[in-house]
Design a protein around this motif. Structure first.
Motif, PDB file in Angstrom:
ATOM      1  N   LEU A 142       0.437  -1.084   0.329  1.00 28.67           N
ATOM      2  CA  LEU A 142      -0.343  -0.186  -0.398  1.00 28.67           C
ATOM      3  C   LEU A 142       0.588   1.441  -0.436  1.00 28.67           C
ATOM      4  O   LEU A 142       0.911   2.081  -0.866  1.00 28.67           O
ATOM      5  CB  LEU A 142      -1.151   0.563   0.848  1.00 28.67           C
ATOM      6  N   ASP A 143       1.849   1.011   0.574  1.00 29.29           N
ATOM      7  CA  ASP A 143       2.649   1.955   0.193  1.00 29.29           C
ATOM      8  C   ASP A 143       3.258   2.899  -0.726  1.00 29.29           C
ATOM      9  O   ASP A 143       3.712   4.265  -1.006  1.00 29.29           O
ATOM     10  CB  ASP A 143       3.785   2.498   1.677  1.00 29.29           C
ATOM     11  N   MET A 144       3.617   1.729  -1.040  1.00 31.33           N
ATOM     12  CA  MET A 144       4.658   1.688  -2.538  1.00 31.33           C
ATOM     13  C   MET A 144       3.415   2.543  -3.155  1.00 31.33           C
ATOM     14  O   MET A 144       4.070   3.458  -4.074  1.00 31.33           O
ATOM     15  CB  MET A 144       4.477   0.570  -3.522  1.00 31.33           C
ATOM     16  N   VAL A 145       2.225   1.824  -3.424  1.00 36.26           N
ATOM     17  CA  VAL A 145       1.299   2.401  -4.174  1.00 36.26           C
ATOM     18  C   VAL A 145       0.927   3.890  -4.127  1.00 36.26           C
ATOM     19  O   VAL A 145       0.712   4.742  -4.961  1.00 36.26           O
ATOM     20  CB  VAL A 145       0.276   1.916  -4.138  1.00 36.26           C
ATOM     21  N   VAL A 146       0.833   4.284  -2.619  1.00 34.19           N
ATOM     22  CA  VAL A 146       1.074   5.297  -1.573  1.00 34.19           C
ATOM     23  C   VAL A 146       1.707   6.613  -2.482  1.00 34.19           C
ATOM     24  O   VAL A 146       1.678   7.431  -3.439  1.00 34.19           O
ATOM     25  CB  VAL A 146       0.067   5.563  -0.513  1.00 34.19           C
ATOM     26  N   SER A 173       3.952   6.183  -4.965  1.00 35.90           N
ATOM     27  CA  SER A 173       4.065   6.547  -6.891  1.00 35.90           C
ATOM     28  C   SER A 173       2.547   7.644  -7.196  1.00 35.90           C
ATOM     29  O   SER A 173       2.833   8.288  -7.786  1.00 35.90           O
ATOM     30  CB  SER A 173       3.592   4.697  -6.939  1.00 35.90           C
ATOM     31  N   ARG A 174       1.625   7.128  -6.620  1.00 32.24           N
ATOM     32  CA  ARG A 174       1.169   8.577  -6.853  1.00 32.24           C
ATOM     33  C   ARG A 174       0.619   9.466  -6.723  1.00 32.24           C
ATOM     34  O   ARG A 174       0.444  10.971  -6.734  1.00 32.24           O
ATOM     35  CB  ARG A 174      -0.626   8.283  -6.121  1.00 32.24           C
ATOM     36  N   ARG A 175       1.699   9.515  -5.099  1.00 30.17           N
ATOM     37  CA  ARG A 175       2.376  11.430  -4.700  1.00 30.17           C
ATOM     38  C   ARG A 175       2.849  11.408  -5.744  1.00 30.17           C
ATOM     39  O   ARG A 175       2.931  12.546  -5.875  1.00 30.17           O
ATOM     40  CB  ARG A 175       2.614  10.821  -3.420  1.00 30.17           C
ATOM     41  N   LEU A 176       4.355  10.576  -6.612  1.00 31.61           N
ATOM     42  CA  LEU A 176       4.628  11.031  -7.015  1.00 31.61           C
ATOM     43  C   LEU A 176       4.605  11.369  -8.593  1.00 31.61           C
ATOM     44  O   LEU A 176       5.175  11.097  -9.404  1.00 31.61           O
ATOM     45  CB  LEU A 176       5.787  10.193  -7.174  1.00 31.61           C
ATOM     46  N   ASP A 209      -9.576   5.718  -4.395  1.00 30.90           N
ATOM     47  CA  ASP A 209      -8.522   6.262  -5.131  1.00 30.90           C
ATOM     48  C   ASP A 209      -8.041   6.262  -6.704  1.00 30.90           C
ATOM     49  O   ASP A 209      -8.619   7.265  -7.776  1.00 30.90           O
ATOM     50  CB  ASP A 209      -7.532   6.067  -4.384  1.00 30.90           C
ATOM     51  N   LEU A 210      -8.602   5.332  -6.516  1.00 30.01           N
ATOM     52  CA  LEU A 210      -7.888   4.562  -8.601  1.00 30.01           C
ATOM     53  C   LEU A 210      -8.783   5.193  -9.508  1.00 30.01           C
ATOM     54  O   LEU A 210      -8.789   4.879 -10.570  1.00 30.01           O
ATOM     55  CB  LEU A 210      -8.084   2.899  -7.783  1.00 30.01           C
TER      56      LEU A 210
END
Length: 92
Positions: free
Chosen positions: A10-14, A16-19, A50-51
């Motif tokens: 979840l942290d990785m997806v979040v 990625s989206r933040r970037l 979010d998606l």
């Protein structure tokens, strides 16, 4: 250890989206599946929201992971609502 991997996914997806890097369908589905396997249904639904806002088109595997997360968390109303939405996504 495996049940704690949901947080890393979840942290990785979040992040990625933040970037401003949109994670692909497979990455998001894997994250939802990790949430499902560890009974973190609320996090799965949050990511799903979010998606949807990002315009990601789900496939049957993603929706199955999301419905499973809700079912494992005994959130049957959410699971049934998602199931009813399958035709909207051209999945049924």
């Amino acid at each position: 250890v495996r049940q704690q991997l949901w947080r890393e996914a979840l942290d990785m997806v979040v992040e990625s989206r933040r970037l401003a890097v949109q994670p692909d369908l497979r990455t998001c589905t894997s994250c939802l599946s990790a949430c499902s396997k560890s009974s973190h249904w609320a996090e799965a639904l949050g990511l799903w929201g979010d998606l949807q806002r990002d315009g990601l088109q789900p496939d049957v595997v993603m929706m199955n992971a999301l419905i499973s997360a809700c079912a494992r968390g005994q959130q049957w109303q959410y699971a049934l609502t998602l199931f009813d939405e399958l035709p909207v996504w051209s999945i049924a």
